[in-house]
Design an enzyme around this catalytic site. Structure first.
Site, PDB file in Angstrom:
ATOM      1  N   SER A  21     -62.138   4.621  92.848  1.00  0.00           N
ATOM      2  CA  SER A  21     -62.691   4.605  93.088  1.00  0.00           C
ATOM      3  C   SER A  21     -63.656   5.453  91.333  1.00  0.00           C
ATOM      4  CB  SER A  21     -63.053   5.476  93.437  1.00  0.00           C
ATOM      5  OG  SER A  21     -65.096   5.714  93.572  1.00  0.00           O
ATOM      6  N   LYS A  45     -67.842   2.886  92.356  1.00  0.00           N
ATOM      7  CA  LYS A  45     -67.709   4.515  92.482  1.00  0.00           C
ATOM      8  C   LYS A  45     -68.463   5.139  93.084  1.00  0.00           C
ATOM      9  CE  LYS A  45     -70.584   3.382  87.985  1.00  0.00           C
ATOM     10  NZ  LYS A  45     -71.081   3.491  86.874  1.00  0.00           N
ATOM     11  N   ASN A  69     -61.472  13.449  82.658  1.00  0.00           N
ATOM     12  CA  ASN A  69     -62.544  12.858  82.957  1.00  0.00           C
ATOM     13  C   ASN A  69     -64.046  13.942  83.172  1.00  0.00           C
ATOM     14  OD1 ASN A  69     -64.235  11.897  85.760  1.00  0.00           O
ATOM     15  ND2 ASN A  69     -61.812  11.706  85.497  1.00  0.00           N
ATOM     16  N   ILE A  71     -67.388  12.594  84.682  1.00  0.00           N
ATOM     17  CA  ILE A  71     -69.084  12.260  85.416  1.00  0.00           C
ATOM     18  C   ILE A  71     -70.198  12.564  85.605  1.00  0.00           C
ATOM     19  CG2 ILE A  71     -69.571   9.625  85.549  1.00  0.00           C
ATOM     20  CD1 ILE A  71     -67.278   9.893  83.222  1.00  0.00           C
ATOM     21  N   ASN A 126     -65.163  10.367  99.715  1.00  0.00           N
ATOM     22  CA  ASN A 126     -64.416  11.088  98.408  1.00  0.00           C
ATOM     23  C   ASN A 126     -65.437  12.620  98.929  1.00  0.00           C
ATOM     24  OD1 ASN A 126     -64.498  12.482  96.307  1.00  0.00           O
ATOM     25  ND2 ASN A 126     -65.567  11.490  94.738  1.00  0.00           N
ATOM     26  N   CYS A 129     -66.145  17.306  97.018  1.00  0.00           N
ATOM     27  CA  CYS A 129     -67.722  16.933  96.199  1.00  0.00           C
ATOM     28  C   CYS A 129     -67.779  18.863  96.621  1.00  0.00           C
ATOM     29  CB  CYS A 129     -68.351  16.605  96.969  1.00  0.00           C
ATOM     30  SG  CYS A 129     -68.358  14.764  96.315  1.00  0.00           S
ATOM     31  N   GLY A 242     -51.861   7.936  88.007  1.00  0.00           N
ATOM     32  CA  GLY A 242     -51.254   7.472  87.144  1.00  0.00           C
ATOM     33  C   GLY A 242     -50.045   6.244  87.584  1.00  0.00           C
TER      34      GLY A 242
HETATM   35  C1  LIG Z   1     -63.524   8.145  84.493  1.00  0.00           C
HETATM   36  C2  LIG Z   1     -63.178   8.151  85.963  1.00  0.00           C
HETATM   37  C3  LIG Z   1     -64.199   8.403  86.747  1.00  0.00           C
HETATM   38  C4  LIG Z   1     -63.307   8.456  88.410  1.00  0.00           C
HETATM   39  N1  LIG Z   1     -64.704   8.338  89.586  1.00  0.00           N
HETATM   40  C5  LIG Z   1     -64.780   8.609  90.566  1.00  0.00           C
HETATM   41  C6  LIG Z   1     -65.217   8.356  92.116  1.00  0.00           C
HETATM   42  O1  LIG Z   1     -66.529   8.113  91.457  1.00  0.00           O
HETATM   43  N2  LIG Z   1     -65.103   8.699  93.147  1.00  0.00           N
HETATM   44  C7  LIG Z   1     -63.754   8.951  93.411  1.00  0.00           C
HETATM   45  O2  LIG Z   1     -63.823   9.331  94.309  1.00  0.00           O
HETATM   46  N3  LIG Z   1     -62.877   9.340  92.071  1.00  0.00           N
HETATM   47  C8  LIG Z   1     -63.116   9.155  91.352  1.00  0.00           C
HETATM   48  N4  LIG Z   1     -61.973   9.160  90.225  1.00  0.00           N
HETATM   49  C9  LIG Z   1     -60.384   9.434  90.277  1.00  0.00           C
HETATM   50  C10 LIG Z   1     -59.964   8.198  90.908  1.00  0.00           C
HETATM   51  O3  LIG Z   1     -60.086   6.808  91.961  1.00  0.00           O
HETATM   52  C11 LIG Z   1     -58.439   8.651  90.768  1.00  0.00           C
HETATM   53  O4  LIG Z   1     -58.533   9.494  92.151  1.00  0.00           O
HETATM   54  C12 LIG Z   1     -57.342   9.116  89.733  1.00  0.00           C
HETATM   55  O5  LIG Z   1     -57.967   9.037  88.029  1.00  0.00           O
HETATM   56  C13 LIG Z   1     -56.372   9.682  90.039  1.00  0.00           C
HETATM   57  O6  LIG Z   1     -55.957   8.087  89.581  1.00  0.00           O
HETATM   58  P1  LIG Z   1     -55.056   7.329  88.216  1.00  0.00           P
HETATM   59  O7  LIG Z   1     -53.865   8.574  87.430  1.00  0.00           O
HETATM   60  O8  LIG Z   1     -54.601   5.586  88.346  1.00  0.00           O
HETATM   61  O9  LIG Z   1     -56.345   7.709  87.365  1.00  0.00           O
HETATM   62  C14 LIG Z   1     -62.608   8.604  88.704  1.00  0.00           C
HETATM   63  C15 LIG Z   1     -61.738   9.389  87.683  1.00  0.00           C
HETATM   64  C16 LIG Z   1     -61.238   8.587  86.448  1.00  0.00           C
HETATM   65  C17 LIG Z   1     -60.825   8.094  85.105  1.00  0.00           C
END
Ligand SMILES: Cc1cc2nc3c(=O)[nH]c(=O)nc-3n(C[C@H](O)[C@H](O)[C@H](O)COP(=O)(O)O)c2cc1C
Length: 309
Positions: A21, A45, A69, A71, A126, A129, A242
């Site tokens: 997401s 997202k 991040n 956002i 999610n 929150c 990761g």
């Molecule tokens: C730019 C960005 C935006 C994210 N937005 C959301 C989101 O809207 N909802 C959510 O549940 N997780 C969000 N995440 C978390 C990711 O879904 C994921 O759980 C987290 O980044 C760990 O995985 P990774 O290390 O492969 O990035 C976001 C992560 C990033 C980097």
């Protein structure tokens, strides 16, 4: 001999790799860069009832070991999503999981119901929150987590996935709670709070000061949580944090994940999902394991003692 990569995370997927997401837009954005049919599913997202402008800029910053991040769940709101985005993502031909967030339990239920009516494949809740009226996340409170998952489950028939936060003392307790509330699967993990500082300006590098850390730095934490949760609950787990290669994905699967999701990896290489899938196939072939399900949770801890002192 054919390799069976199919998996069941509440929904049946042909391939065990999802796009996490927030890292692949609503799906229709990333479809300009990749053949989305090459991966198992896209998690959109997170959408909220009302549009959200998100947090102050800058919202993203690189660190030597991952990305920060903040956002702030920027999105155009439920109505816009249903009217303008859903028709586009339905054309993609790959299962779509819609991530949702609400201000309170009732709002989660309301959003889930409307999303289901659009004909999406599954819903990811999610839970990272803020808990209305408390200085904590929903996922940090067993009662709130239980109530949100229970209400969403009662509101819809599509599979429900609960996404947990790593910011807890004992992830097993929250995992058991969402299982008791009826979740069909658990996503682990969301980002960890972190910060970075520009020493020249003496300012935080993120507009919101603190952001969520993801990428290689959080992998060992995520892996540990997948392992702990796998040994505590019966529902399938989607592991993330990761994952940048098939080797990373295999570690999560061996620790207990029935599927994995790629987040930051998509920013580095949009083809990463497909590349991980071919790496998984290669490993299974070389090791004569013809079904990915046979590898899930096959961590060999014989004669090893877990010392939690
Ligand atoms: C730019 C960005 C935006 C994210 N937005 C959301 C989101 O809207 N909802 C959510 O549940 N997780 C969000 N995440 C978390 C990711 O879904 C994921 O759980 C987290 O980044 C760990 O995985 P990774 O290390 O492969 O990035 C976001 C992560 C990033 C980097």
């Amino acid at each position: 001999m054919d390799i069976d990569l199919s998996t069941n995370i509440g929904i049946k997927l042909k391939k065990p790799v999802l796009l996490a997401s927030g890292t692949a837009g609503y799906g229709e954005e990333i479809s300009k860069w990749i053949d989305v049919k090459s991966i198992g599913a896209i998690v959109t997202k997170t959408i909220t009832l009302k549009p959200r402008e998100g947090n102050p800029f800058p919202r993203i910053c690189e660190t030597p070991s991952g990305m920060l991040n903040s956002i702030g769940l920027q999105n155009s709101g439920l109505n816009h999503f249903i009217k303008n985005i859903v028709p586009e993502i339905k054309k993609l031909g790959v299962p779509i999981v819609v991530s949702i967030a609400g201000k309170n339990t009732e709002e989660y239920g309301k959003i889930a119901k409307k999303i289901e009516q659009c004909g999406v494949d599954a819903i990811e809740i999610n839970l990272s929150c803020p808990n209305v009226g408390y200085k904590e996340l929903i996922a940090q409170n067993t009662k709130s987590s239980y109530n949100v998952v229970r209400v969403v489950k009662k509101s819809v028939k599509v599979p429900v996935i609960s996404k947990l936060s790593p910011q807890v003392t004992d992830i097993k307790i929250i995992a058991k709670t969402v299982q008791d509330a009826g979740t069909d699967a658990i996503s682990l993990i969301n980002t960890l709070p972190g910060m970075a500082i520009d020493i020249k300006e003496r300012k935080p590098k993120i507009g919101n000061i603190i952001g969520g850390l993801s990428g290689p730095a959080i992998k060992p934490v995520a892996l540990r949580m997948v392992y702990e949760v796998y040994n505590s609950v019966q529902v399938p787990i989607i592991g993330m944090g990761g994952i940048l290669s098939a080797q990373d994905a295999l570690e999560f699967i061996i620790a207990g994940a029935s599927a994995v999701a790629v987040g930051v990896g998509n920013f580095i290489n949009p083809q990463i999902g497909a590349e991980i899938i071919s790496g998984l196939k290669k490993y299974l072939l070389e090791n004569k394991i013809y079904k990915i399900g046979k590898l899930v949770g096959r961590l060999n801890t014989n004669k090893m003692v877990l010392n939690q002192a």
